[in-house]
Every structure is written in structure tokens, then in C-alpha cells.
Design a protein around this motif. Structure first.
Motif, PDB file in Angstrom:
ATOM      1  N   ALA A  15     -42.479 -12.525 145.073  1.00 17.65           N
ATOM      2  CA  ALA A  15     -41.456 -12.012 144.168  1.00 17.65           C
ATOM      3  C   ALA A  15     -41.587 -10.506 144.006  1.00 17.65           C
ATOM      4  O   ALA A  15     -40.594  -9.788 143.901  1.00 17.65           O
ATOM      5  N   VAL A  16     -42.834 -10.033 143.960  1.00 16.22           N
ATOM      6  CA  VAL A  16     -43.121  -8.607 143.834  1.00 16.22           C
ATOM      7  C   VAL A  16     -44.199  -8.252 144.848  1.00 16.22           C
ATOM      8  O   VAL A  16     -45.142  -9.030 145.058  1.00 16.22           O
ATOM      9  N   ALA A  17     -44.059  -7.086 145.471  1.00 16.49           N
ATOM     10  CA  ALA A  17     -45.052  -6.649 146.448  1.00 16.49           C
ATOM     11  C   ALA A  17     -45.380  -5.185 146.242  1.00 16.49           C
ATOM     12  O   ALA A  17     -44.481  -4.360 146.090  1.00 16.49           O
ATOM     13  N   LEU A  18     -46.668  -4.886 146.195  1.00 15.21           N
ATOM     14  CA  LEU A  18     -47.142  -3.511 146.160  1.00 15.21           C
ATOM     15  C   LEU A  18     -47.820  -3.225 147.487  1.00 15.21           C
ATOM     16  O   LEU A  18     -48.658  -4.016 147.945  1.00 15.21           O
ATOM     17  N   ASP A  19     -47.447  -2.114 148.128  1.00 14.92           N
ATOM     18  CA  ASP A  19     -47.966  -1.784 149.451  1.00 14.92           C
ATOM     19  C   ASP A  19     -48.552  -0.378 149.418  1.00 14.92           C
ATOM     20  O   ASP A  19     -47.827   0.602 149.361  1.00 14.92           O
ATOM     21  N   ALA A 165     -37.319 -16.009 124.876  1.00 13.19           N
ATOM     22  CA  ALA A 165     -35.944 -16.452 125.120  1.00 13.19           C
ATOM     23  C   ALA A 165     -35.068 -15.284 125.545  1.00 13.19           C
ATOM     24  O   ALA A 165     -34.241 -15.403 126.465  1.00 13.19           O
ATOM     25  N   ARG A 166     -35.236 -14.144 124.892  1.00 12.83           N
ATOM     26  CA  ARG A 166     -34.472 -12.940 125.253  1.00 12.83           C
ATOM     27  C   ARG A 166     -34.776 -12.505 126.684  1.00 12.83           C
ATOM     28  O   ARG A 166     -33.891 -12.093 127.437  1.00 12.83           O
ATOM     29  N   ALA A 167     -36.045 -12.619 127.082  1.00 13.80           N
ATOM     30  CA  ALA A 167     -36.432 -12.237 128.437  1.00 13.80           C
ATOM     31  C   ALA A 167     -35.872 -13.203 129.478  1.00 13.80           C
ATOM     32  O   ALA A 167     -35.621 -12.806 130.625  1.00 13.80           O
ATOM     33  N   LEU A 168     -35.658 -14.461 129.096  1.00 14.22           N
ATOM     34  CA  LEU A 168     -35.210 -15.479 130.048  1.00 14.22           C
ATOM     35  C   LEU A 168     -33.697 -15.599 130.148  1.00 14.22           C
ATOM     36  O   LEU A 168     -33.183 -16.168 131.105  1.00 14.22           O
ATOM     37  N   VAL A 169     -32.974 -15.045 129.177  1.00 16.62           N
ATOM     38  CA  VAL A 169     -31.544 -15.342 129.072  1.00 16.62           C
ATOM     39  C   VAL A 169     -30.752 -14.865 130.293  1.00 16.62           C
ATOM     40  O   VAL A 169     -29.745 -15.474 130.661  1.00 16.62           O
ATOM     41  N   ALA A 170     -31.191 -13.795 130.929  1.00 18.81           N
ATOM     42  CA  ALA A 170     -30.484 -13.283 132.102  1.00 18.81           C
ATOM     43  C   ALA A 170     -31.009 -13.881 133.407  1.00 18.81           C
ATOM     44  O   ALA A 170     -30.634 -13.417 134.486  1.00 18.81           O
ATOM     45  N   ASP A 171     -31.852 -14.921 133.304  1.00 15.88           N
ATOM     46  CA  ASP A 171     -32.411 -15.599 134.481  1.00 15.88           C
ATOM     47  C   ASP A 171     -33.112 -14.602 135.415  1.00 15.88           C
ATOM     48  O   ASP A 171     -32.743 -14.442 136.575  1.00 15.88           O
ATOM     49  N   PRO A 172     -34.160 -13.919 134.917  1.00 18.48           N
ATOM     50  CA  PRO A 172     -34.806 -12.868 135.708  1.00 18.48           C
ATOM     51  C   PRO A 172     -35.590 -13.416 136.893  1.00 18.48           C
ATOM     52  O   PRO A 172     -36.070 -14.547 136.872  1.00 18.48           O
ATOM     53  N   GLU A 173     -35.731 -12.585 137.913  1.00 17.51           N
ATOM     54  CA  GLU A 173     -36.553 -12.961 139.063  1.00 17.51           C
ATOM     55  C   GLU A 173     -38.030 -12.986 138.677  1.00 17.51           C
ATOM     56  O   GLU A 173     -38.797 -13.802 139.208  1.00 17.51           O
ATOM     57  N   VAL A 174     -38.426 -12.081 137.790  1.00 16.58           N
ATOM     58  CA  VAL A 174     -39.822 -12.006 137.342  1.00 16.58           C
ATOM     59  C   VAL A 174     -39.839 -11.749 135.842  1.00 16.58           C
ATOM     60  O   VAL A 174     -39.051 -10.943 135.334  1.00 16.58           O
ATOM     61  N   GLU A 202     -41.516 -25.929 135.109  1.00 15.70           N
ATOM     62  CA  GLU A 202     -40.254 -26.652 134.960  1.00 15.70           C
ATOM     63  C   GLU A 202     -39.043 -25.863 135.446  1.00 15.70           C
ATOM     64  O   GLU A 202     -38.054 -26.462 135.882  1.00 15.70           O
ATOM     65  N   LEU A 203     -39.109 -24.543 135.383  1.00 13.02           N
ATOM     66  CA  LEU A 203     -37.967 -23.718 135.769  1.00 13.02           C
ATOM     67  C   LEU A 203     -38.201 -22.938 137.060  1.00 13.02           C
ATOM     68  O   LEU A 203     -37.269 -22.313 137.579  1.00 13.02           O
ATOM     69  N   GLY A 204     -39.440 -22.942 137.553  1.00 15.58           N
ATOM     70  CA  GLY A 204     -39.747 -22.161 138.748  1.00 15.58           C
ATOM     71  C   GLY A 204     -39.793 -20.665 138.482  1.00 15.58           C
ATOM     72  O   GLY A 204     -39.673 -19.856 139.405  1.00 15.58           O
ATOM     73  N   GLN A 205     -39.991 -20.279 137.210  1.00 16.69           N
ATOM     74  CA  GLN A 205     -40.022 -18.868 136.841  1.00 16.69           C
ATOM     75  C   GLN A 205     -41.284 -18.200 137.388  1.00 16.69           C
ATOM     76  O   GLN A 205     -42.358 -18.803 137.420  1.00 16.69           O
ATOM     77  N   THR A 206     -41.158 -16.960 137.825  1.00 20.01           N
ATOM     78  CA  THR A 206     -42.311 -16.148 138.202  1.00 20.01           C
ATOM     79  C   THR A 206     -42.770 -15.380 136.968  1.00 20.01           C
ATOM     80  O   THR A 206     -41.966 -14.694 136.328  1.00 20.01           O
ATOM     81  N   VAL A 207     -44.058 -15.501 136.620  1.00 22.80           N
ATOM     82  CA  VAL A 207     -44.614 -14.811 135.464  1.00 22.80           C
ATOM     83  C   VAL A 207     -45.807 -13.971 135.907  1.00 22.80           C
ATOM     84  O   VAL A 207     -46.689 -14.461 136.627  1.00 22.80           O
TER      85      VAL A 207
END
Length: 254
Positions: A15-19, A165-174, A202-207
């Protein structure tokens, strides 16, 4: 969690990569290197904790990974998007649309209801508000009966649930968490961590969560350890005892 090159990044599930990321504050003799040549991929749909002693670079790591701070060198990617090539306006839009944040301070607007605090990012972005989705998210975080309450009428744990809930409402990638349980008592912290764990399962969210607490880190799928701005170890399927033991050795490894 392994490092990777540009050639293979497109085929990974990161989901996120640092190079090769470095971050230096100041110049000349006053320069301080907060991150030093960090290369790592953070898996999609997984819970990653980031730990390290004070001054290890863990908060800088989160800020760079989330596009809150610009790197001095190297690349940061959210999915296939190179954040290092974006101007501040585009970064602001990306953070609003594709990333969720939960901090130690709940950062709620006291005069707004729970429902209005949760939907505030959507309204600021001019996005359509799906009231059914808002209802479902409030139910998921255990606040379906508190939608009309204001933050001052809620406990600390309930306020952090509003922030989640506020962080999840827009269905974020991370979803990035910076010490999200730091201001909570032990029992409430475990409730919040269980909620974060459930969003992954349950939602497959990346945290991705920065924490100083081995118990908090034990809720993650893996822990990434930093010392002096470098990744010095990782631990899969961590227990609190294993994490605490590794933390005592970071000084020697660094």
C-alpha cells in the motif's frame, strides 16, 4: 515488509513504499538526519506497527509515508503514485481523498455533533455524503446511538472512535495512526486497538500505527523497529513480551 526496487514495485501488494528515503532537518553543522536510507514496503490489507526509542525517527517515518512531510532524498509511493513528484496542492488533495489519520489528540470540533465531525472531511472536499455509509461506520465503531451528541458528552475512548470513523468515512487506502491510544487508559486503549484490528480483518483496511506501547504493537500483524533513523529489525505475529524484549535491545543494535 521487505525492501524493493522500482522494477518490482508494480507487482507487489504494498500500500505504501519507501525507497531509499532519507530526511534531514537543518543544514551544515546543525543538520540532523531523522531517517537514513529507509527502504521498505508496507503490505496492503495488513496492520503494521512502527516502534523505536525516542528520537529513532518513527514519527518522521509516518509523516513522510503519509505525505505530511517531504523527504530529503528517495521516493515515497502510495500504491502507484509517487508522492515525491507532487506539489503541495496535489498532496493536500491526495491526503484528503486517499489517506486517513488518527492522532493521540482527537482533533474533534467541539461545536459539531458526532455525525457532523465524521462527515466534515467530505463536506470540506465538496464530496457527496452517503448517509447510509455514515450510519454503517458509526455502527461499526459502536456509536450508532451517539450520532447527535457533541464531543464534550463523550468519553475519551468514544471520542477516539469518532476520530476513527472520520478517518474511515472516505474509504482511505491507508489509515495512519500516530500514538492513537496514547491519551487513553489501558482498558479503553484495548477497545480502540480491537476496533483497529477489526477494520483490518473485516474490511481489509491497511493500518500503519506508530506506538511506544508493546501491548498496542501486539495487535499488529508485524512490527517495524527503528533506531537512529534506520530500520533495524522486523517482527511478525508479535506478542507484547517479544516486542518489549526487542525494544530493550535496540540501543545495542543501533
Amino acid at each position: 515488509m521487505e525492501g524493493m526496487s522500482d522494477r518490482v514495485r508494480a507487482a507487489t501488494g504494498h500500500a505504501v513504499a519507501l525507497d531509499g528515503v532519507s530526511k534531514v532537518y537543518g543544514k551544515g553543522r546543525r543538520a540532523v538526519a531523522a531517517l537514513r536510507d529507509v527502504t521498505v514496503g508496507l503490505p496492503r490489507g495488513r496492520f503494521t506497527a512502527v516502534m523505536g526509542p525516542s528520537g529513532s525517527g518513527k514519527s518522521t517515518f509516518l509523516h513522510c509515508a503519509a505525505g505530511l512531510d517531504r523527504v530529503s532524498s528517495g521516493k515515497v509511493r502510495l500504491g502507484a503514485t509517487d508522492l515525491t513528484r507532487m506539489d503541495e496542492k496535489r498532496l493536500t488533495i491526495l491526503r484528503r481523498e486517499r489517506i486517513g489519520f488518527v492522532f493521540q489528540a482527537f482533533n474533534l470540533v467541539p461545536s459539531l455533533t458526532v455525525r457532523d465531525n465524521v462527515t466534515l472531511p467530505l463536506r470540506l472536499a465538496g464530496a457527496r455524503i452517503d448517509r447510509e455509509r455514515v450510519r454503517e461506520i458509526l455502527a461499526r465503531v459502536g456509536l450508532e446511538g451517539r450520532a447527535g451528541h457533541r464531543p464534550g458528552e463523550l468519553s475519551g475512548g468514544q471520542q477516539q472512535r469518532v476520530a476513527i470513523a472520520r478517518a474511515l468515512v472516505a474509504d482511505p487506502e491507508v489509515l495512519f495512526g500516530d500514538e492513537p491510544t496514547g491519551a487513553l487508559d489501558t482498558m479503553t486503549a484495548r477497545e480502540v486497538l480491537t476496533l483497529l484490528r477489526r477494520t483490518v480483518d473485516e474490511l481489509g483496511q491497511t493500518v500503519v500505527m506508530v506506538t511506544h506501547d508493546p501491548v498496542a504493537a501486539s495487535y499488529a500483524d508485524a512490527v517495524l523497529f527503528l533506531a537512529d533513523g534506520r530500520i533495524v529489525d522486523t517482527l511478525a505475529a508479535p506478542t507484547a513480551g517479544q516486542v518489549a524484549d526487542r525494544m530493550t535491545k535496540l540501543g545495542a543494535w543501533a
